[in-house]
Design an enzyme around this catalytic site. Structure first.
Site: not given
Length: 270
Positions: A180, A185
């Site tokens: 991911d 992030h």
């Protein structure tokens, strides 16, 4: 095989039941070990980080299935810039071997009408797991569909234990390597665009880390997980300290110093 015509729909309700295709995925011991380390498995847990007697954490399968919700977003079902991962469910059907391959098939499950938003279920199945993502999509509700299930009530009584978790400062950077790679992030600019002061940890990374804590409280092996579910309430930041109260029936919650990050959660072990 799923074609673009299968995915070309305009009404929100028409997404329900749509196939999202299939994909053969493969992994080896290095992938499973990297995942375990990324979600906080300590080096002394040789069963999780040493290839000699390696047991694969069942939540590792979610990294192999991440393509499915991405397919739905790319097809235009919702705005990927505003949609949120609302909750996750994982049913474990069989243990994953340390290395191997499997065919994953994905489809849209129910599509719930929450008024101002819709909730899309993305279901991925293979011989090892059945996983369901619930994606909260602002602006896609109001189509006259069913609202779907509401929030479950919290566990009764006092927890049997409360486990502390320290999230590593590089946890999100590590977890990105499992598949991911959404920019929120790792990139402060991308995080700022969604209203966060800095990059946030992946919800599934937090959920997987919580499984380690719940297994510890239950005296179980996290590799023996059979069922996991939880609702994402607020983000977790790398470097934060978390507390995980655990109840006798497998219910748990993940709290930060700012409030609850995961609720409505449960983990069961064989």
């Amino acid at each position: 095989m799923t074609t673009q015509a299968d995915l070309d729909v305009t009404d929100t309700a028409d997404w329900a039941g749509r196939p999202l295709g299939e994909r053969e995925v493969s992994w080896d011991e290095r992938d499973a070990i990297l995942f375990a380390l990324a979600v906080g498995a300590p080096a002394e847990r040789l069963d999780l980080v040493f290839e000699r007697d390696l047991k694969v954490l069942p939540t590792f399968a979610l990294t192999l299935a991440q393509w499915a919700p991405d397919v739905l977003g790319s097809a235009g079902a919702f705005d990927v810039g505003t949609a949120l991962h609302g909750s996750q469910r994982l049913e474990v059907l069989a243990p994953m071997p340390p290395s191997g391959a499997t065919l994953m098939q994905a489809r849209v499950g129910n599509v719930w009408d929450k008024g101002a938003a819709a909730v899309f279920e993305v279901v991925v199945e293979c011989e090892y797991v059945r996983a369901t993502w619930s994606i909260f999509a602002p602006g896609r509700g109001g189509f006259g569909g069913e609202r779907g299930p509401g929030r479950t009530s919290g566990p009764e009584g006092d927890p049997i234990a409360t486990v502390g978790l320290d999230v590593a400062a590089n946890a999100a950077a590590l977890y990105r390597l499992t598949g991911d790679r959404h920019h929120i992030h790792i990139d402060p600019v991308a995080a700022e665009r969604i209203g966060q002061p800095r990059p946030i940890l992946h919800g599934l990374a937090t959920l997987s880390a919580a499984v380690l804590a719940v297994a510890e409280a239950q005296g179980a092996s996290p590799a023996d997980l059979t069922l996991l579910e939880g609702r994402f309430s607020s983000p977790v930041f790398p470097g934060e300290h978390l507390t995980v109260p655990v109840w006798a029936d497998g219910s748990f919650r993940v709290d930060t110093g700012r409030g609850t990050a995961i609720d409505g959660a449960r983990a069961l072990f064989a």
